[in-house]
Every structure is written in structure tokens, then in C-alpha cells.
Motif scaffolding. Structure first.
Motif, PDB file in Angstrom:
ATOM      1  N   GLY A 109       0.768  -1.237   0.000  1.00  0.00           N
ATOM      2  CA  GLY A 109       0.000   0.000   0.000  1.00  0.00           C
ATOM      3  C   GLY A 109       0.804   1.295   0.000  1.00  0.00           C
ATOM      4  N   PHE A 110       2.112   1.212  -0.083  1.00  0.00           N
ATOM      5  CA  PHE A 110       2.927   2.420  -0.157  1.00  0.00           C
ATOM      6  C   PHE A 110       2.771   3.010  -1.549  1.00  0.00           C
ATOM      7  CE2 PHE A 110       4.573   0.230   3.440  1.00  0.00           C
ATOM      8  CZ  PHE A 110       5.144   1.182   4.260  1.00  0.00           C
ATOM      9  N   LYS A 111       2.565   4.324  -1.605  1.00  0.00           N
ATOM     10  CA  LYS A 111       2.290   4.986  -2.883  1.00  0.00           C
ATOM     11  C   LYS A 111       3.529   5.617  -3.509  1.00  0.00           C
ATOM     12  CE  LYS A 111      -2.229   4.486  -2.582  1.00  0.00           C
ATOM     13  NZ  LYS A 111      -2.506   3.078  -2.524  1.00  0.00           N
ATOM     14  N   SER A 112       4.367   6.224  -2.694  1.00  0.00           N
ATOM     15  CA  SER A 112       5.518   6.970  -3.201  1.00  0.00           C
ATOM     16  C   SER A 112       6.810   6.243  -2.834  1.00  0.00           C
ATOM     17  CB  SER A 112       5.502   8.385  -2.618  1.00  0.00           C
ATOM     18  OG  SER A 112       6.572   9.145  -3.132  1.00  0.00           O
ATOM     19  N   ILE A 113       7.277   5.403  -3.758  1.00  0.00           N
ATOM     20  CA  ILE A 113       8.484   4.605  -3.539  1.00  0.00           C
ATOM     21  C   ILE A 113       9.495   4.960  -4.613  1.00  0.00           C
ATOM     22  CG2 ILE A 113       9.403   2.275  -3.315  1.00  0.00           C
ATOM     23  CD1 ILE A 113       6.355   1.428  -2.990  1.00  0.00           C
ATOM     24  N   HIS A 114      10.678   5.328  -4.183  1.00  0.00           N
ATOM     25  CA  HIS A 114      11.739   5.715  -5.112  1.00  0.00           C
ATOM     26  C   HIS A 114      13.029   5.033  -4.678  1.00  0.00           C
ATOM     27  CE1 HIS A 114       9.057   8.812  -6.642  1.00  0.00           C
ATOM     28  NE2 HIS A 114       8.748   9.038  -5.386  1.00  0.00           N
ATOM     29  N   TRP A 115      13.981   4.971  -5.589  1.00  0.00           N
ATOM     30  CA  TRP A 115      15.272   4.376  -5.251  1.00  0.00           C
ATOM     31  C   TRP A 115      16.385   5.112  -5.961  1.00  0.00           C
ATOM     32  CZ3 TRP A 115      11.441   2.034  -7.999  1.00  0.00           C
ATOM     33  CH2 TRP A 115      11.685   1.805  -9.346  1.00  0.00           C
ATOM     34  N   LEU A 116      17.572   4.981  -5.372  1.00  0.00           N
ATOM     35  CA  LEU A 116      18.770   5.626  -5.895  1.00  0.00           C
ATOM     36  C   LEU A 116      19.258   4.862  -7.111  1.00  0.00           C
ATOM     37  CD1 LEU A 116      20.986   7.773  -5.615  1.00  0.00           C
ATOM     38  CD2 LEU A 116      22.141   6.246  -4.014  1.00  0.00           C
ATOM     39  N   ASP A 117      19.227   5.516  -8.257  1.00  0.00           N
ATOM     40  CA  ASP A 117      19.686   4.898  -9.493  1.00  0.00           C
ATOM     41  C   ASP A 117      21.180   4.593  -9.383  1.00  0.00           C
ATOM     42  OD1 ASP A 117      19.395   3.920 -12.070  1.00  0.00           O
ATOM     43  OD2 ASP A 117      19.796   5.854 -13.003  1.00  0.00           O
ATOM     44  N   GLY A 118      21.545   3.373  -9.605  1.00  0.00           N
ATOM     45  CA  GLY A 118      22.947   2.983  -9.517  1.00  0.00           C
ATOM     46  C   GLY A 118      23.357   2.483  -8.139  1.00  0.00           C
ATOM     47  N   GLY A 119      22.471   2.577  -7.159  1.00  0.00           N
ATOM     48  CA  GLY A 119      22.763   2.055  -5.829  1.00  0.00           C
ATOM     49  C   GLY A 119      23.749   2.890  -5.031  1.00  0.00           C
ATOM     50  N   PHE A 120      24.089   2.371  -3.858  1.00  0.00           N
ATOM     51  CA  PHE A 120      24.922   3.107  -2.913  1.00  0.00           C
ATOM     52  C   PHE A 120      26.313   3.406  -3.459  1.00  0.00           C
ATOM     53  CE2 PHE A 120      27.785   3.140   0.872  1.00  0.00           C
ATOM     54  CZ  PHE A 120      27.357   4.358   1.365  1.00  0.00           C
ATOM     55  N   GLU A 121      26.867   2.519  -4.249  1.00  0.00           N
ATOM     56  CA  GLU A 121      28.233   2.740  -4.743  1.00  0.00           C
ATOM     57  C   GLU A 121      28.340   3.971  -5.637  1.00  0.00           C
ATOM     58  OE1 GLU A 121      28.831  -0.036  -8.648  1.00  0.00           O
ATOM     59  OE2 GLU A 121      28.970  -1.010  -6.685  1.00  0.00           O
ATOM     60  N   ASN A 122      27.218   4.425  -6.186  1.00  0.00           N
ATOM     61  CA  ASN A 122      27.227   5.630  -7.030  1.00  0.00           C
ATOM     62  C   ASN A 122      26.790   6.886  -6.285  1.00  0.00           C
ATOM     63  OD1 ASN A 122      28.129   4.312  -9.353  1.00  0.00           O
ATOM     64  ND2 ASN A 122      26.064   3.626  -9.828  1.00  0.00           N
ATOM     65  N   TRP A 123      26.545   6.779  -4.984  1.00  0.00           N
ATOM     66  CA  TRP A 123      26.117   7.929  -4.186  1.00  0.00           C
ATOM     67  C   TRP A 123      27.235   8.951  -4.086  1.00  0.00           C
ATOM     68  CZ3 TRP A 123      22.282  10.657  -2.731  1.00  0.00           C
ATOM     69  CH2 TRP A 123      22.341  11.492  -1.625  1.00  0.00           C
ATOM     70  N   LYS A 124      26.899  10.217  -4.314  1.00  0.00           N
ATOM     71  CA  LYS A 124      27.892  11.288  -4.284  1.00  0.00           C
ATOM     72  C   LYS A 124      27.585  12.325  -3.209  1.00  0.00           C
ATOM     73  CE  LYS A 124      29.071  10.710  -9.151  1.00  0.00           C
ATOM     74  NZ  LYS A 124      28.827   9.321  -9.081  1.00  0.00           N
ATOM     75  N   GLY A 125      26.731  11.981  -2.275  1.00  0.00           N
ATOM     76  CA  GLY A 125      26.360  12.910  -1.215  1.00  0.00           C
ATOM     77  C   GLY A 125      27.035  12.567   0.106  1.00  0.00           C
TER      78      GLY A 125
END
Length: 132
Positions: A109-125
């Protein structure tokens, strides 16, 4: 049948299998529609629940600042810790795991689900390491 023909056949089957998984993930991602770039992920973080789907040890070593650890292996038992009325931002080391988690949450029932494209290894924050 020669050994080369057998090896060629096995290689073709492996390549088709890998291609099938890749295609399945692409179709699932498009259907769920929630892949975010680094910038989009950063921009929406303040209003979302950030969920690290990796196991406890990788999370302790390093994770996105502000994320909570909810390993995929425990998601079906602990998903009620998340609010269904707020956006959920997912990430892990595996696209397959992330898409499975997104599909599971959507079914719950969750409506707003998003994910980081490329996963954690591509995180730049910003990241953080646990002190224990």
C-alpha cells in the motif's frame, strides 16, 4: 558433439540468462517508475524516509547520512516501521534487491516509492559511519 560446441552452447545460455535478468529489472523499474538520480535523491531526502536495504555490517561501515537500516531480509517483518503516507527512498548494493523491496512495499500500500539509481556505490552525497 565436440567440447567446443558444448562450451558455445553453455555460454549462449549464460548470456541469455544474464540478459533476461537485466531485461526483467528494466521492465520492473519502468513499471514502478521510481528511479532517482543523485540530485533528485538529495533534493527529496528531507521529506522522505531513507531506507538502506543492506545488512547491518555494511550499513555500520558507511551509509547515507540520515538513512535507517532496514535489511531486505527483514523487510517483510519490519516494514510497519515505515509510514505509508510519506515517500520512501530506497538504496542498496543490488538493483534486484532494491526493485524487490519496492515491489513488496507497493503491494503493502505504499504509494511513493523511489530508489537511488545505480545504488549506494554511485552515491555522491554525505555519508556517515556508525560509531559502534
Amino acid at each position: 558433439m565436440s567440447i567446443l560446441v558444448i562450451i558455445d552452447t553453455v555460454l549462449i545460455i549464460i548470456i541469455l540468462g544474464i540478459g533476461g535478468v537485466w531485461l526483467f529489472n528494466k521492465i520492473q523499474a519502468k513499471r514502478l517508475g521510481g528511479a532517482l538520480t543523485n540530485e533528485e535523491f538529495k533534493d527529496g531526502m528531507r521529506k522522505a524516509q531513507i531506507v538502506d536495504l543492506r545488512e547491518k555490517q555494511p550499513f555500520k561501515r558507511k551509509h547515507i547520512d540520515g538513512a535507517r537500516n532496514l535489511p531486505y531480509t527483514m523487510l517483510k517483518y519490519n516494514y510497519t516501521e515505515l509510514r505509508s503516507d510519506l515517500p520512501v527512498y530506497l538504496y542498496s548494493d543490488s538493483v534486484t534487491v532494491t526493485l524487490r523491496a519496492a515491489r513488496f512495499l507497493k503491494k503493502k500500500g505504499f504509494k511513493s516509492i523511489h530508489w537511488l539509481d545505480g545504488g549506494f556505490e554511485n552515491w555522491k552525497g554525505r555519508t556517515k559511519a556508525s560509531k559502534y
